[in-house]
Design a protein around this motif. Structure first.
Motif, PDB file in Angstrom:
ATOM      1  N   LEU A   1     -70.076  67.074  -2.118  1.00 48.69           N
ATOM      2  CA  LEU A   1     -69.341  67.001  -3.384  1.00 48.69           C
ATOM      3  C   LEU A   1     -68.047  66.214  -3.214  1.00 48.69           C
ATOM      4  O   LEU A   1     -67.728  65.334  -4.024  1.00 48.69           O
ATOM      5  CB  LEU A   1     -69.031  68.410  -3.900  1.00 48.69           C
ATOM      6  N   VAL A   2     -67.314  66.512  -2.163  1.00 51.92           N
ATOM      7  CA  VAL A   2     -66.044  65.805  -1.914  1.00 51.92           C
ATOM      8  C   VAL A   2     -66.310  64.333  -1.637  1.00 51.92           C
ATOM      9  O   VAL A   2     -65.634  63.444  -2.164  1.00 51.92           O
ATOM     10  CB  VAL A   2     -65.299  66.465  -0.737  1.00 51.92           C
TER      11      VAL A   2
ATOM     12  N   PRO B   1     -65.602  63.558 -13.295  1.00 50.78           N
ATOM     13  CA  PRO B   1     -65.467  64.178 -11.970  1.00 50.78           C
ATOM     14  C   PRO B   1     -64.961  65.615 -12.102  1.00 50.78           C
ATOM     15  O   PRO B   1     -64.070  65.898 -12.907  1.00 50.78           O
ATOM     16  CB  PRO B   1     -64.454  63.280 -11.256  1.00 50.78           C
ATOM     17  N   TYR B   2     -65.504  66.494 -11.293  1.00 51.92           N
ATOM     18  CA  TYR B   2     -65.203  67.912 -11.461  1.00 51.92           C
ATOM     19  C   TYR B   2     -63.739  68.235 -11.181  1.00 51.92           C
ATOM     20  O   TYR B   2     -63.164  69.132 -11.804  1.00 51.92           O
ATOM     21  CB  TYR B   2     -66.109  68.750 -10.559  1.00 51.92           C
ATOM     22  N   ASP B   3     -63.094  67.515 -10.270  1.00 50.57           N
ATOM     23  CA  ASP B   3     -61.674  67.776 -10.011  1.00 50.57           C
ATOM     24  C   ASP B   3     -60.827  67.437 -11.233  1.00 50.57           C
ATOM     25  O   ASP B   3     -59.878  68.158 -11.575  1.00 50.57           O
ATOM     26  CB  ASP B   3     -61.185  67.030  -8.769  1.00 50.57           C
TER      27      ASP B   3
ATOM     28  N   ILE C   1     -57.484  71.332  -6.083  1.00 47.16           N
ATOM     29  CA  ILE C   1     -58.532  70.306  -6.046  1.00 47.16           C
ATOM     30  C   ILE C   1     -58.512  69.453  -4.781  1.00 47.16           C
ATOM     31  O   ILE C   1     -59.237  68.462  -4.692  1.00 47.16           O
ATOM     32  CB  ILE C   1     -58.450  69.394  -7.291  1.00 47.16           C
TER      33      ILE C   1
ATOM     34  N   ALA D   1     -64.459  73.566  -4.077  1.00 48.38           N
ATOM     35  CA  ALA D   1     -65.772  72.926  -3.960  1.00 48.38           C
ATOM     36  C   ALA D   1     -66.851  73.956  -3.665  1.00 48.38           C
ATOM     37  O   ALA D   1     -67.964  73.891  -4.200  1.00 48.38           O
ATOM     38  CB  ALA D   1     -65.741  71.854  -2.881  1.00 48.38           C
TER      39      ALA D   1
ATOM     40  N   TYR E   1     -66.436  64.261  -6.262  1.00 46.37           N
ATOM     41  CA  TYR E   1     -66.661  65.392  -7.178  1.00 46.37           C
ATOM     42  C   TYR E   1     -67.646  65.058  -8.298  1.00 46.37           C
ATOM     43  O   TYR E   1     -67.482  65.464  -9.435  1.00 46.37           O
ATOM     44  CB  TYR E   1     -65.332  65.896  -7.741  1.00 46.37           C
TER      45      TYR E   1
ATOM     46  N   GLU F   1     -59.438  68.488  -0.960  1.00 47.77           N
ATOM     47  CA  GLU F   1     -60.712  68.674  -0.255  1.00 47.77           C
ATOM     48  C   GLU F   1     -60.637  69.774   0.801  1.00 47.77           C
ATOM     49  O   GLU F   1     -61.667  70.333   1.192  1.00 47.77           O
ATOM     50  CB  GLU F   1     -61.152  67.365   0.411  1.00 47.77           C
TER      51      GLU F   1
END
Length: 543
Positions: free
Chosen positions: A338-339, A172-174, A288, A296, A343, A290
């Motif tokens: 994305l959220v 996950p990107y976060d 990170i 994002a 992510y 939302e």
């Protein structure tokens, strides 16, 4: 020598004449083959590059893009052909040309959902996906052993492997961002801390600048003095120290006693950080969330730019009030997706790749200056240097000779190694330098130069290196032998192999006339055809 020189010049002239006929032949062919069942008002299509189906929205991306285009009175392009799509999506997702059998199977497939199926299958090729996108992230994160970054090869290999593994497992990107921002330890043993090591300088402002650019898409020099100071406070306690091992360095939180500090986040809200708390952790936790206005937005805009050739906010790493998005609703939608997906970056790739917007023809139907920024066609752009040389090497079966200022064994790279898998930005070649590979000094997207030049064209036409790859190619000889040197079959295979499509009737006729002359028959004629196709814009560009 004189005879060889004039023979090569003659071949180049023939190849140039041969190439000059391609676009004319295709356009003329399109006029002849215009489908008769379509109404008179239907725009003509260019075969074999596109087909007409109106603009039928597939998902929310298309509806938002089309709505903005209608406001400006802009006509979207036709749908790209299956031949164009299969090549495009392989290059855009895994940075590799499709195999001949993959092209044949896709073109024969009559399933109306075959494009979605191909997109899913490519996104599931985790190793291939990670190889290509680790290259992109290597540019942004400045993965380089030599000056001015000076990570040294041990750290480069560890850092690149961590990035590769994160992409392969679809981290996950976060989590990806948080680990890079908050890690401490040896840059040889904790790969994530190389985010701090791969910065030109150890000043607090330099670190804050890299963080803003990488994770917020904001350029430090364009921030107000107040915002700069706000960012600086979160990285004021980052320390660096060497060890007994050569070139190893520890990144740590400065343990010097300090009172609680009041800091302001870039959005203006304030918080108190106790002495025992790492300010980087506080910043990462804020970043990170939302509701963060940049996190994002930055990454979905970058992904859109990577796939569509231009950011919704352009440039993709220059997010600021004075540089608004061309389609705010589209950017907001992608942020929310994305959220919502926790992510998952591949979710964003899938949405964009499946859209009718991405699958447009590269041939515009509207000449308005707004057409480009509102994504009214797929933008034509030259292949990345690494992707291009890998494609040439794949076709010929030959490798590239790499060089580096760092001595072996630290930087030994076998010739068969693909350029997109190179971990170290210090390892390069004449081709990579000439075709715009970024130096990885700053992390700016603009470091990569995709503008074609005269020197590039001359190199491809007249380079000894390219000539040797063709004349000594075991792969090309194998293709000719498998088809028993029959010209028609060789021409068809050459097109599938190099351009990922079948030749049109006019192209085949032109090539066979050239191929069957006494002076260019057999192996030499096949080399000339291959050389001509490799020099065509259709091969050199994404389209």
């Amino acid at each position: 020598m004189k005879g060889v020189f004039f023979r090569n010049i003659n071949r180049l002239i023939l190849a140039s004449v041969f190439l000059a006929g391609f676009s004319f032949t295709v356009c003329a062919d399109a006029k002849k083959k215009q489908p008769s069942k379509e109404p008179a008002a239907t725009p003509k299509v260019i075969i074999p590059y596109e087909k007409y189906d109106g603009f039928k929205p597939i998902n929310a991306i298309d509806r938002l893009v089309l709505a903005k285009q209608k406001q400006q009175g802009i006509k979207p392009a036709n749908l790209c052909s299956d031949e164009v799509f299969v090549r495009r999506v392989y290059l855009d997702v895994i940075g590799t040309l499709p195999e001949t059998w993959e092209v044949r199977n896709f073109l024969k497939n009559k399933n109306p959902r075959k494009r979605a199926w191909l997109i899913d299958s490519l996104l599931k090729r985790n190793e291939d996906f990670a190889n290509y996108w680790a290259l992109k992230w290597g540019d942004i994160l400045r993965v380089k052993a030599e000056f001015p970054i000076n990570l040294w090869p041990n750290a480069v290999q560890a850092y690149h492997r961590w990035i590769y593994d994160a992409l392969k497992t679809n981290m996950p990107y976060d989590k990806f961002a948080r680990e890079l921002l908050t890690s401490s330890g040896s840059n040889f043993r904790v790969p994530q801390v190389n985010f701090y090591r791969a910065i030109q300088g150890k000043k607090t402002s330099t670190i804050a600048s890299a963080v803003a650019l990488t994770f917020m898409g904001r350029r430090y020099e364009k921030l107000s003095a107040e915002d700069q100071e706000r960012l600086n406070n979160f990285f004021s306690r980052v320390g660096f120290k060497g060890t007994a091992e050569w070139k190893e360095e520890i990144v740590y939180l400065d343990p010097t006693p300090s009172p609680p500090i009041i800091v302001n986040f870039p959005n203006g809200t304030a918080t108190i950080i106790p002495p025992e708390k790492d300010p980087r952790v506080v910043f990462a936790d804020w970043l990170i969330t939302e509701k963060n206005p940049w996190f994002a937005k930055n990454i979905v805009n970058r992904i859109w730019s990577w796939l569509m050739g231009r950011g919704i906010i352009h440039q993709p790493d220059d997010i600021r009030p004075g540089n608004p998005p061309s389609n705010p609703e589209l950017l907001s939608y992608l942020e929310k997706e994305l959220v919502k997906s926790n992510y998952d970056l591949k979710h964003i790739y899938r949405l964009i790749l499946n859209s009718r917007t991405y699958q447009q023809s590269p041939i515009p139907r509207d000449k308005s200056p707004k057409a480009t920024e509102l994504f009214a066609c797929y933008p034509i752009r030259q292949l990345d240097a690494e992707v291009l040389i890998d494609a040439i090497d794949k076709i010929t079966g030959r490798g590239e000779n790499y060089e580096s200022p760092i001595p072996e064994p630290f930087t030994f790279v076998p010739a068969y190694n693909r350029s997109i898998t190179l971990a170290d930005g210090s390892i390069t070649s004449q081709f990579l330098e000439m075709f715009g590979r970024p130096p990885r000094d700053s992390g700016y997207e603009s470091e990569r130069n995709r503008e074609p030049s005269d020197s590039q064209r001359l190199y491809l036409l007249n380079s000894t290196s390219i000539r040797n790859k063709l004349t000594r190619s075991w792969k090309l000889r194998g293709i000719a032998k498998q088809r028993k040197w029959k010209p028609e079959k060789i021409v068809e295979q050459a097109y599938l192999y190099i351009l990922s499509r079948y030749p049109t009737a006019e192209e085949k006729k032109t090539i066979l006339n050239y191929y069957q002359t006494k002076r260019t028959g057999g192996w030499r004629g096949f080399q000339d055809i291959t050389w001509a196709l490799i020099n065509s814009k259709e091969f050199l560009f994404r389209h």
